[in-house]
Design a protein around this motif. Structure first.
Motif, short mmCIF file in Angstrom:
data_model
loop_
_atom_site.label_atom_id
_atom_site.label_comp_id
_atom_site.label_asym_id
_atom_site.label_seq_id
_atom_site.Cartn_x
_atom_site.Cartn_y
_atom_site.Cartn_z
N GLU A 164 0.91 -1.26 0.06
CA GLU A 164 0.09 0.14 0.22
C GLU A 164 0.80 1.27 -0.11
O GLU A 164 0.46 2.21 -0.71
CB GLU A 164 -0.87 -0.13 1.28
CG GLU A 164 -1.83 1.20 1.35
CD GLU A 164 -2.60 1.11 2.75
OE1 GLU A 164 -3.21 2.34 2.87
OE2 GLU A 164 -2.68 0.17 3.19
N GLU A 181 2.46 1.98 -3.45
CA GLU A 181 1.61 2.66 -4.25
C GLU A 181 1.51 4.15 -4.13
O GLU A 181 1.34 4.85 -4.99
CB GLU A 181 0.29 1.82 -4.46
CG GLU A 181 0.32 0.45 -5.01
CD GLU A 181 0.99 0.74 -6.67
OE1 GLU A 181 0.60 1.47 -7.44
OE2 GLU A 181 1.75 -0.37 -6.73
N ASN A 182 1.24 4.36 -2.76
CA ASN A 182 1.15 5.66 -2.09
C ASN A 182 2.41 6.56 -2.68
O ASN A 182 2.03 7.68 -3.09
CB ASN A 182 1.06 5.51 -0.80
CG ASN A 182 0.83 6.97 0.02
OD1 ASN A 182 1.90 7.95 -0.14
ND2 ASN A 182 -0.34 7.30 0.29
N ARG A 189 4.26 6.06 -5.30
CA ARG A 189 4.44 6.13 -6.59
C ARG A 189 3.66 7.28 -7.12
O ARG A 189 3.96 8.14 -7.78
CB ARG A 189 4.08 5.00 -7.38
CG ARG A 189 4.97 3.49 -7.40
CD ARG A 189 4.40 2.51 -8.36
NE ARG A 189 4.05 2.93 -9.51
CZ ARG A 189 3.13 2.45 -10.30
NH1 ARG A 189 2.62 1.26 -9.81
NH2 ARG A 189 2.67 3.03 -11.70
N GLU A 190 2.34 7.43 -6.62
CA GLU A 190 1.61 8.57 -6.85
C GLU A 190 2.00 9.98 -6.44
O GLU A 190 2.14 10.93 -7.27
CB GLU A 190 0.08 8.32 -6.37
CG GLU A 190 -1.00 9.48 -6.58
CD GLU A 190 -1.32 9.45 -8.02
OE1 GLU A 190 -2.03 10.70 -8.46
OE2 GLU A 190 -1.09 8.78 -8.91
#
Length: 505
Positions: free
Chosen positions: A277, A280-281, A283-284
């Motif tokens: 999680e 992905e956090n 990455r954004e």
């Protein structure tokens, strides 16, 4: 209207501008230069500092990330634990004819799509049975898709890379001869030096140390120090900006591949099981940071690593479309608990987190964001560079306007102040305005030549605003503000200038 430049024209013009206007100089140029090393000039050092300041604010102006500045020289056991002594190598090849040396995995950057297809078909013809995956790839009609899949294939398959390079159809980019490359051999990229007044002799390496090839290890060995001194608890991060050094086989493409560079790295320590999680956090978050600084979305893309480094559980790169092609500027990696456990093993010190309330004990997983300050500088310079036809004072005629459309927060100079003419008290009034605004914003003063030429000089270095003092200023205290990108002009009170800039920066 924007002018369309070939990739080579864009690259040549950007490099020329960088030297002419004081962004980047060749290191030791008066002695012929030192390959792979660059000096940042008066404007370049401010642009680079602004980039680093934006990153530092984004990373550390929050409660869950702390800053660090670790030493460049570290105990040599650090690099044994990290795997750099054993694994930090690139494949190197030489041309037997002209003696040119290349990094094997980047040699194909100079090869055309057509030639890549021919080499791949030659390789398939040598196989028994044929490789169906590669056969399907050769029939891929879309050149861009083929190029991406080809790069992934040679990165994941050392045998394929070796066979293509040693193919009798593979040409040397320097001399043009075919079939002249040696087999790839590994070359360690770390610079070695020695502590003490005398270098050791023979096999005695007790005084050997390395110039760090990355800043991440300084963060890992200070994990417990930061956690204990700040009372930080996972999830939390440690951020650092610093110099790194890599003895690259061959440097190229201006600032993209150099032997000395700056990194901006953040290691985020999380509880195992929450790492996907957080990955992905981040990455954004990192993608949005680049967009917020004015990077064009269609000039950025994600590249997923299929062949992972020895420490990684997942890895993506953000790549930028440089004039020479796509190149990595930032990596986001899930490093798992590899680093902390290796340093535990080699140092004998526990690097765990213990929850005092639940007594739970674990080694945190690490999400890494690592971006090159030098490469980001280069990408932002390319992203900002524009040539366009602009009207001149002579009716019906135009000239080429070169403009760097930096985001105003990144621009080395925020505002330039001009007297319209050097008489009637305008220079003195302009100097007073300059002195006032220079206390808050990086400013320039220019009273040389026609005002149109002064605008062009400021456009070329990316100054977002110019303030002109004219006859009306002396009468009513108003000045003309000219905006870089639109060339639109506005009239405001001189007393409002600082507030005007503050709102727009």
């Amino acid at each position: 209207m924007a002018k369309q430049l070939t990739p080579q024209q864009a690259m040549d013009n950007i490099i020329s501008l960088s030297k002419r206007r004081g962004f980047v100089f060749q290191s030791s140029e008066i002695y012929g230069g030192l390959n792979g090393c660059w000096d940042y000039g008066p404007l370049g050092v401010d642009l680079l500092r602004n980039i680093k300041d934006e990153w530092w604010k984004a990373m550390t102006y929050r409660q869950d990330i702390q800053g660090l500045d670790a030493s460049i020289l570290m105990h040599p056991r650090v690099w044994e634990a990290s795997g750099h002594v054993q694994n930090f190598s690139d494949p190197m090849v030489d041309c037997r004819n002209c003696k040119s040396r290349y990094r094997a995995d980047t040699l194909f950057e100079t090869v055309s799509i057509k030639k890549k297809r021919e080499l791949l078909r030659w390789h398939i013809a040598q196989l028994a049975p044929p490789d169906e995956r590669l056969t399907a790839l050769t029939s891929e009609k879309n050149d861009r898709t083929f190029a991406m899949e080809f790069d992934s294939a040679i990165a994941a398959d050392e045998t394929l890379l070796k066979n293509l390079i040693c193919s009798p159809e593979m040409s040397c980019p320097n001399c043009g001869n075919k079939g002249t490359f040696t087999e790839p051999r590994l070359f360690n990229l770390m610079f070695k030096t020695y502590i003490g007044p005398v270098a050791p002799t023979g096999d005695n390496e007790s005084a050997a140390v390395y110039l760090r090839p990355e800043t991440a290890q300084g963060i890992f060995v200070n994990f417990k120090n930061v956690m204990d001194s700040t009372r930080a608890r996972p999830p939390f991060g440690i951020a650092q900006i610093g110099k790194s050094f890599r003895n690259e086989i061959n440097t190229k493409n201006f600032l993209f591949r150099t032997r000395e560079f700056e990194q901006m790295e953040m290691q985020f320590f999380v509880k195992p099981g929450t790492d996907a999680e957080w990955f992905e956090n981040w990455r954004e978050t990192r993608w949005q940071w680049l967009l917020a600084l004015g990077m064009k979305p269609d000039s950025l893309r994600w590249h997923k690593h299929e062949k992972l480094a020895h420490y990684a559980r997942a890895a993506y790169d953000i790549e930028y479309a440089f004039p020479f092609g796509w190149g990595e500027i930032e990596g986001i990696h899930n490093r798992g608990d590899f680093d902390l456990k290796r340093h535990e093993e080699f140092s004998g010190k526990k690097l765990e987190y213990v929850d005092t309330a639940t007594k739970e004990r674990y080694t945190p997983f690490v999400i890494e964001t690592a971006i090159g300050a030098s490469r980001t500088f280069f990408a932002i310079l390319c992203n900002a560079y524009h040539e366009e036809d602009a009207p001149t004072a002579e009716e019906g005629k135009s000239e080429t306007r070169t403009v760097l459309r930096f985001h105003p927060r990144l621009a080395p100079v925020k505002i330039a102040v001009f007297p319209l003419v050097n008489k009637d008290g305008m220079p003195e009034y302009a100097q007073k305005i300059f002195a006032d605004v220079h206390r808050k914003f990086k400013a320039a003063f220019d009273d040389s030549g026609a005002v149109g030429r002064r605008y062009r000089r400021q456009d070329e270095i990316g100054t977002p605003f110019c303030a002109t003092i004219d006859g009306q200023t002396l009468a009513d205290g108003t000045i003309t503000i000219r905006e870089r990108d639109t060339m639109a002009q506005d009239r405001i009170s001189a007393e409002q200038l600082a507030g005007y800039l503050g709102d727009r920066l």
